[in-house]
Design a protein around this motif. Structure first.
Motif, PDB file in Angstrom:
ATOM      1  N   ALA A   1       0.862  -1.184   0.000  1.00  0.00           N
ATOM      2  CA  ALA A   1       0.000   0.000   0.000  1.00  0.00           C
ATOM      3  C   ALA A   1       0.897   1.233   0.000  1.00  0.00           C
ATOM      4  O   ALA A   1       1.693   1.423   0.920  1.00  0.00           O
ATOM      5  N   VAL A   2       0.768   2.064  -1.034  1.00  0.00           N
ATOM      6  CA  VAL A   2       1.703   3.170  -1.239  1.00  0.00           C
ATOM      7  C   VAL A   2       0.941   4.485  -1.371  1.00  0.00           C
ATOM      8  O   VAL A   2       0.053   4.608  -2.223  1.00  0.00           O
ATOM      9  N   SER A   3       1.298   5.446  -0.536  1.00  0.00           N
ATOM     10  CA  SER A   3       0.698   6.778  -0.624  1.00  0.00           C
ATOM     11  C   SER A   3       1.541   7.727  -1.469  1.00  0.00           C
ATOM     12  O   SER A   3       1.038   8.714  -1.993  1.00  0.00           O
ATOM     13  N   GLY A   4       2.832   7.425  -1.566  1.00  0.00           N
ATOM     14  CA  GLY A   4       3.771   8.334  -2.207  1.00  0.00           C
ATOM     15  C   GLY A   4       4.611   9.095  -1.204  1.00  0.00           C
ATOM     16  O   GLY A   4       5.539   9.817  -1.573  1.00  0.00           O
ATOM     17  N   GLY A   5       4.292   8.938   0.096  1.00  0.00           N
ATOM     18  CA  GLY A   5       5.061   9.582   1.145  1.00  0.00           C
ATOM     19  C   GLY A   5       6.377   8.860   1.395  1.00  0.00           C
ATOM     20  O   GLY A   5       6.638   7.782   0.848  1.00  0.00           O
ATOM     21  N   ILE A   6       7.175   9.431   2.267  1.00  0.00           N
ATOM     22  CA  ILE A   6       8.521   8.924   2.490  1.00  0.00           C
ATOM     23  C   ILE A   6       8.530   7.490   3.017  1.00  0.00           C
ATOM     24  O   ILE A   6       9.372   6.670   2.610  1.00  0.00           O
ATOM     25  N   ASP A   7       7.596   7.143   3.902  1.00  0.00           N
ATOM     26  CA  ASP A   7       7.593   5.810   4.513  1.00  0.00           C
ATOM     27  C   ASP A   7       7.353   4.720   3.470  1.00  0.00           C
ATOM     28  O   ASP A   7       8.087   3.729   3.410  1.00  0.00           O
ATOM     29  N   SER A   8       6.306   4.885   2.660  1.00  0.00           N
ATOM     30  CA  SER A   8       5.982   3.862   1.671  1.00  0.00           C
ATOM     31  C   SER A   8       7.024   3.793   0.561  1.00  0.00           C
ATOM     32  O   SER A   8       7.293   2.721   0.012  1.00  0.00           O
ATOM     33  N   MET A   9       7.660   4.924   0.230  1.00  0.00           N
ATOM     34  CA  MET A   9       8.697   4.900  -0.808  1.00  0.00           C
ATOM     35  C   MET A   9       9.955   4.185  -0.309  1.00  0.00           C
ATOM     36  O   MET A   9      10.644   3.497  -1.076  1.00  0.00           O
ATOM     37  N   VAL A  10      10.264   4.327   0.967  1.00  0.00           N
ATOM     38  CA  VAL A  10      11.382   3.576   1.550  1.00  0.00           C
ATOM     39  C   VAL A  10      11.069   2.082   1.553  1.00  0.00           C
ATOM     40  O   VAL A  10      11.939   1.256   1.244  1.00  0.00           O
ATOM     41  N   LEU A  11       9.846   1.718   1.903  1.00  0.00           N
ATOM     42  CA  LEU A  11       9.461   0.301   1.908  1.00  0.00           C
ATOM     43  C   LEU A  11       9.597  -0.298   0.513  1.00  0.00           C
ATOM     44  O   LEU A  11      10.098  -1.422   0.348  1.00  0.00           O
TER      45      LEU A  11
END
Length: 438
Positions: free
Chosen positions: A24-34
């Motif tokens: 699940a990706v929002s485009g924020g820093i957390d999901s982009m790192v994952l």
């Protein structure tokens, strides 16, 4: 961080190394790192992205950014647009709850359609601490104090061992791009307020505060495992299935548990109940007392509690005790009242007259049991009710729906059918009961 992440997957989630999954990706820093971590380990995954159409051009910019990113990296991406505002209004939800419901319903739908077993989200250690504080402020049991679980059914959160600071450092060192959600800066949301104002104070108390919180969270999770084992063992002793939709709690066994209220809370908390004091008192209440939730009802029935969905025909499985006269019941259209001796007392299929002095209170209204007998009015001798059913050519459904009024387990009346001869009025009757069944 990449080595620690890989080791964490091998220890806790080895199935992610072998099977495809969604992120699940929002485009924020957390999901982009994952995404970057999973890509560097050559894992098989696809992206799920929700556009909630709440921030106009900013929401669309995030979607466009992810489309371009997925195309460049050759990662399959699935995008869903939602009219979150309308959904929130129609379902009387806050925007946050509406967005959560929409995205997780869509996630489950995608996983089912494409036979994907696991969905990864980018929740991290700071998110877990914020959840802990939110639950603590609202009043919670052990479940709320363990923070965010690493896995919940098919949802996996492999970044929970990392802090927001570690994630930000990784993103900078690996030159990752991401999109900032401007709503994260607003303190009008409870989580943001905690993030910006409370967590920094806690971190200032101890240099290793987050690490200490993580260790405490692990201890609480281990404690929860022990609690769940004890609850499951007690559940097997106390709770049984009446049928597919009705659960029976044996009150004699329940009351031996100390404290029994704790067990009841854990067993019932997922059924929508909120009036806990009333539920705890139900164990010693009179038969017929019940507590409702939006979806279920908990009923005191003699030496048991019965839990059933609000739309189920629970009355098919219980006995109603009739302690007082006059008596009426809306669920079963029956009325019992004293009758003047001068009143015409000719019984019919739906209205009978009985000698009050011949019965023993409480009267019990129940479904028939195999082996029940009665003495049909107007006939000589006794007859098995099952034989009566056969003679009257009862269908299976008619048998299941037949109510019986009893006095000390002796049949007084097959409601709407035949009165028992033992309770008829005579010339010596002093007090008459009129019983109607509509």
């Amino acid at each position: 961080m990449i080595k620690e992440f890989q080791q964490h997957l091998q220890n806790q989630f080895p199935y992610l190394l072998q099977n495809p999954f969604y992120i699940a990706v929002s485009g924020g820093i957390d999901s982009m790192v994952l995404i970057d971590l999973c890509e560097k380990l050559n894992l098989s995954f696809e992206i799920l992205h929700c556009n909630f159409t709440l921030r106009n051009t900013e929401s669309e910019a995030e979607t466009s950014f992810l489309k371009a990113f997925a195309l460049q990296k050759n990662i399959p991406i699935h995008i869903q647009y939602f009219d979150t505002q309308s959904y929130a209004i129609n379902n009387k939800l806050s925007i946050q709850l509406a967005a959560r419901a929409l995205r997780y319903d869509w996630f489950k739908e995608q996983m089912k359609q494409n036979n994907i077993q696991y969905l990864l989200t980018a929740h991290h250690l700071n998110d877990s601490l914020e959840t802990f504080i939110i639950n603590l402020s609202r009043g919670t049991g052990l479940d709320g104090l363990i923070g965010i679980p690493q896995i919940n059914e098919s949802i996996v959160r492999p970044l929970l061992i990392f802090s927001r600071e570690q994630i930000a450092l990784y993103a900078q060192q690996n030159y990752l791009e991401w999109k900032e959600d401007s709503s994260n800066q607003s303190d009008k949301y409870l989580r943001n307020n905690i993030r910006h104002n409370i967590v920094p104070l806690l971190e200032g108390l101890h240099t290793n505060f987050l690490e200490s919180f993580h260790q405490t969270s692990l201890y609480l999770q281990h404690t929860q495992v022990l609690v769940q084992d004890a609850l499951q063992k007690a559940y097997q002793d106390v709770v049984s299935n009446v049928n597919d939709c009705v659960l029976r709690f044996d009150l004699q066994l329940l009351m031996q548990l100390k404290p029994y209220t704790l067990y009841l809370h854990y067993w019932l908390k997922d059924f929508g109940f909120t009036a806990w004091e009333d539920i705890y008192n139900l164990a010693e209440a009179q038969t017929g007392k019940k507590i409702g939730s939006p979806t279920h009802t908990l009923l005191k029935n003699r030496e048991e509690l019965l839990l059933y969905p609000n739309d189920s025909a629970i009355l098919e499985y219980i006995a109603l005790e009739i302690d007082t006269i006059p008596y009426s019941n809306e669920s079963i259209p029956i009325r019992i009242e004293f009758c003047n001796t001068s009143y015409p007392t000719i019984s019919s299929a739906n209205c009978i007259f009985v000698d009050y002095d011949k019965i023993k209170m409480p009267l019990v209204l129940r479904k028939w049991n195999e082996g029940d007998i009665f003495y049909p009015l107007g006939m000589q001798g006794k007859k098995k009710i099952s034989k009566y059913f056969k003679d009257e050519k009862y269908s299976l459904l008619e048998k299941q729906n037949q109510w019986i009024l009893c006095s000390e387990n002796q049949v007084v009346w097959l409601l709407g059918k035949r009165q028992d001869n033992r309770y008829k009025i005579t010339n010596t009757t002093k007090t008459i009961l009129k019983i109607q069944y509509k």
